[in-house]
Design a protein around this motif. Structure first.
Motif, mmCIF file in Angstrom:
data_model
loop_
_atom_site.group_PDB
_atom_site.id
_atom_site.type_symbol
_atom_site.label_atom_id
_atom_site.label_comp_id
_atom_site.label_asym_id
_atom_site.label_seq_id
_atom_site.Cartn_x
_atom_site.Cartn_y
_atom_site.Cartn_z
ATOM 1 N N PHE A 92 42.505 28.709 17.018
ATOM 2 C CA PHE A 92 41.300 28.562 17.793
ATOM 3 C C PHE A 92 40.293 29.225 17.593
ATOM 4 C CE2 PHE A 92 46.052 29.112 19.073
ATOM 5 C CZ PHE A 92 45.993 28.761 20.472
ATOM 6 N N GLY A 93 39.033 29.226 18.546
ATOM 7 C CA GLY A 93 37.675 30.035 18.656
ATOM 8 C C GLY A 93 37.976 30.793 19.511
ATOM 9 N N PRO A 94 36.567 31.303 19.255
ATOM 10 C CA PRO A 94 36.379 32.882 19.767
ATOM 11 C C PRO A 94 37.046 33.050 20.993
ATOM 12 C CG PRO A 94 34.436 31.942 18.932
ATOM 13 C CD PRO A 94 35.469 30.746 18.918
ATOM 14 N N ARG A 95 37.720 33.970 21.185
ATOM 15 C CA ARG A 95 38.445 34.742 22.371
ATOM 16 C C ARG A 95 36.997 34.411 23.903
ATOM 17 N NH1 ARG A 95 41.474 40.634 22.903
ATOM 18 N NH2 ARG A 95 42.590 39.688 21.083
ATOM 19 N N LYS A 96 37.287 34.953 24.869
ATOM 20 C CA LYS A 96 36.548 35.198 25.944
ATOM 21 C C LYS A 96 36.950 36.271 27.059
ATOM 22 C CE LYS A 96 35.387 30.553 27.991
ATOM 23 N NZ LYS A 96 34.466 29.739 28.573
ATOM 24 N N VAL A 97 36.455 37.158 26.863
ATOM 25 C CA VAL A 97 36.924 37.686 29.160
ATOM 26 C C VAL A 97 37.229 37.143 30.344
ATOM 27 C CG1 VAL A 97 37.060 39.729 30.255
ATOM 28 C CG2 VAL A 97 36.896 39.573 27.881
ATOM 29 N N LEU A 98 37.886 36.211 30.628
ATOM 30 C CA LEU A 98 37.669 35.722 32.102
ATOM 31 C C LEU A 98 36.691 36.077 33.229
ATOM 32 C CD1 LEU A 98 40.997 33.722 32.104
ATOM 33 C CD2 LEU A 98 38.825 33.398 31.101
ATOM 34 N N ALA A 99 36.024 35.377 33.617
ATOM 35 C CA ALA A 99 35.298 35.609 34.185
ATOM 36 C C ALA A 99 35.739 35.955 35.794
ATOM 37 C CB ALA A 99 33.881 34.685 34.359
ATOM 38 N N ALA A 100 35.087 36.480 37.075
ATOM 39 C CA ALA A 100 35.292 36.639 38.560
ATOM 40 C C ALA A 100 35.280 35.968 39.237
ATOM 41 C CB ALA A 100 34.568 37.504 38.876
ATOM 42 N N PRO A 101 36.368 35.403 40.005
ATOM 43 C CA PRO A 101 37.238 36.639 40.178
ATOM 44 C C PRO A 101 38.260 36.911 39.608
ATOM 45 C CG PRO A 101 38.025 34.135 41.447
ATOM 46 C CD PRO A 101 37.054 33.755 40.509
ATOM 47 N N ILE A 102 38.729 36.083 38.323
ATOM 48 C CA ILE A 102 39.959 36.508 37.497
ATOM 49 C C ILE A 102 39.658 38.558 37.139
ATOM 50 C CG2 ILE A 102 41.783 36.162 35.948
ATOM 51 C CD1 ILE A 102 40.154 33.040 36.246
ATOM 52 N N ASN A 103 40.848 38.241 36.754
ATOM 53 C CA ASN A 103 40.112 40.402 36.091
ATOM 54 C C ASN A 103 39.854 40.779 37.809
ATOM 55 O OD1 ASN A 103 41.022 40.450 33.281
ATOM 56 N ND2 ASN A 103 39.297 39.005 32.974
ATOM 57 N N CYS A 104 40.481 41.161 38.335
ATOM 58 C CA CYS A 104 39.949 42.022 39.365
ATOM 59 C C CYS A 104 40.431 43.568 39.613
ATOM 60 C CB CYS A 104 41.023 41.489 41.048
ATOM 61 S SG CYS A 104 42.506 41.502 41.098
ATOM 62 N N SER A 105 41.007 43.830 38.510
ATOM 63 C CA SER A 105 41.611 44.693 38.327
ATOM 64 C C SER A 105 41.167 46.473 36.683
ATOM 65 C CB SER A 105 43.242 45.381 37.701
ATOM 66 O OG SER A 105 43.845 46.314 37.427
ATOM 67 N N GLU A 106 40.288 47.531 37.517
ATOM 68 C CA GLU A 106 39.735 47.707 36.519
ATOM 69 C C GLU A 106 40.578 48.368 35.294
ATOM 70 O OE1 GLU A 106 36.924 48.461 35.896
ATOM 71 O OE2 GLU A 106 36.348 47.153 37.473
ATOM 72 N N ALA A 107 42.182 47.962 35.901
ATOM 73 C CA ALA A 107 43.610 49.129 34.750
ATOM 74 C C ALA A 107 44.180 47.181 34.011
ATOM 75 C CB ALA A 107 44.003 49.490 36.327
ATOM 76 N N ILE A 108 44.538 46.918 34.959
ATOM 77 C CA ILE A 108 46.092 46.011 33.831
ATOM 78 C C ILE A 108 45.507 44.589 34.722
ATOM 79 C CG2 ILE A 108 48.345 45.274 33.053
ATOM 80 C CD1 ILE A 108 48.564 48.183 33.036
ATOM 81 N N ASN A 109 45.492 43.052 34.262
ATOM 82 C CA ASN A 109 45.907 41.420 34.011
ATOM 83 C C ASN A 109 46.620 41.576 33.435
ATOM 84 O OD1 ASN A 109 42.476 42.636 36.348
ATOM 85 N ND2 ASN A 109 42.610 43.300 35.040
ATOM 86 N N ASN A 110 47.804 40.376 33.913
ATOM 87 C CA ASN A 110 48.079 40.382 32.895
ATOM 88 C C ASN A 110 49.403 39.077 33.539
ATOM 89 O OD1 ASN A 110 50.484 42.118 34.705
ATOM 90 N ND2 ASN A 110 51.206 43.331 32.965
ATOM 91 N N GLY A 111 50.259 38.462 32.556
ATOM 92 C CA GLY A 111 51.112 38.077 33.234
ATOM 93 C C GLY A 111 50.594 36.290 33.694
ATOM 94 N N PRO A 112 49.210 35.972 32.901
ATOM 95 C CA PRO A 112 48.451 34.854 33.441
ATOM 96 C C PRO A 112 49.804 33.493 33.448
ATOM 97 C CG PRO A 112 48.369 34.986 31.725
ATOM 98 C CD PRO A 112 49.150 36.475 31.739
ATOM 99 N N ALA A 113 50.223 32.974 34.538
ATOM 100 C CA ALA A 113 50.872 31.259 34.630
ATOM 101 C C ALA A 113 50.413 30.567 35.063
ATOM 102 C CB ALA A 113 52.361 32.354 35.819
#
Length: 281
Positions: free
Chosen positions: A227-248
């Motif tokens: 795998f290449g380097p990870r990156k945090v997904l941009a908005a509008p994904i990750n709408c929560s400041e607490a937990i974002n999980n369960g991708p499908a």
């Protein structure tokens, strides 16, 4: 209700221009906590994990198409008195994978599989995936791939952090292996799925115990299997400041990413399932 083709066009416009959209409000999204949807390949049924009041078992619920709408959500037939969670369909729709802490496993939360008749939707008897996948620790979020592997997370196979992401061939007896330091870090790395390209992995990463800024990330697998380097997904994904999980992903809608988050301005529950445009590689 608009015709399906019109509804799809309207939804595509919403996803492209606005915030994440709740999944089937009033059917899937509710005042409870909903996590990680699983879509049958024929488009007839949706399964997901549901958490109600504290100290109640975690359940796997199901809704299926009923005329122009959807049936009332009910627990699947293999859901028992213990925690059952994180469902995922095999690519052919004949098997559902999930985790459970029911008695008779290797310890903690274990991975299970249950056969499903695609014609009738009837489920068989769950079977434990055994010690090659399961340990005395916790195994979560099984995600089968088109080439016969199972992606899952575990804190019992060793690794680089708390929960780490692993993969193993469903057939044969080869040991499971970690996804490497580009994916796994010192905290919790879990809840993974491949996008429609079969190379881009989306997964959750953060400190689950602290419940602070658990984000959805992506990493792309190269021709060498790494795998290449990870990156945090941009908005509008990750709408929560607490937990974002369960991708499908839904095989019938490859351009959409589904995930769970606590975003009270957007959904009715403690955590809801949202849909947003899938990230581009």
């Amino acid at each position: 209700m608009p015709p399906p083709a019109v509804a799809a066009i309207v939804l595509a416009g919403l996803l492209a221009s606005g915030p994440p959209v709740p999944l089937l409000p009033g059917v899937v999204d509710s005042p409870d906590t909903e996590v990680r949807p699983a879509f049958s390949p024929d488009g007839r049924c949706v399964l997901w994990g549901s958490i109600g009041a504290p100290k109640t078992p975690w359940r796997i619920l199901q809704t299926c198409r009923d005329g122009a709408g959807w049936s009332r959500p009910e627990a699947v037939s293999f859901d028992g008195p213990d925690n059952d969670f994180d469902p995922a369909f095999s690519p052919d729709g004949r098997t559902v994978y999930f985790f459970s802490n029911r008695p008779g496993g290797q310890g903690g939360d274990d991975l299970y599989a249950v056969d499903r008749n695609p014609a009738t939707g009837a489920f068989g008897t769950p079977r434990n995936l055994g010690p090659r996948f399961n340990t005395p620790g916790d195994e979560w979020a099984p995600s089968p791939t088109a080439d016969g592997r199972l992606i899952f997370s575990s804190d019992g196979h060793g690794g680089l952090g708390k929960q780490d992401l692993f993969e193993g061939e469903l057939a044969g007896d080869a040991p499971v292996r970690g996804l490497g330091p580009e994916v796994n870090g010192p905290l919790d790395d879990f809840d993974a799925t491949f996008l429609a390209d079969g190379r881009t992995l989306v997964f959750s990463s953060g400190d689950l115990k602290a419940e602070t800024r658990v984000t959805l990330n992506s990493a792309r697998r190269g021709d060498d299997g790494r795998f290449g380097p990870r990156k945090v997904l941009a908005a509008p994904i990750n709408c929560s400041e607490a937990i974002n999980n369960g991708p499908a992903v839904d095989p019938r809608r490859p351009g959409v990413l589904f995930y769970s988050a606590y975003c009270p301005a957007l959904g009715p529950g403690r955590m809801d399932i949202f849909e947003a445009p899938a990230p581009t590689p």
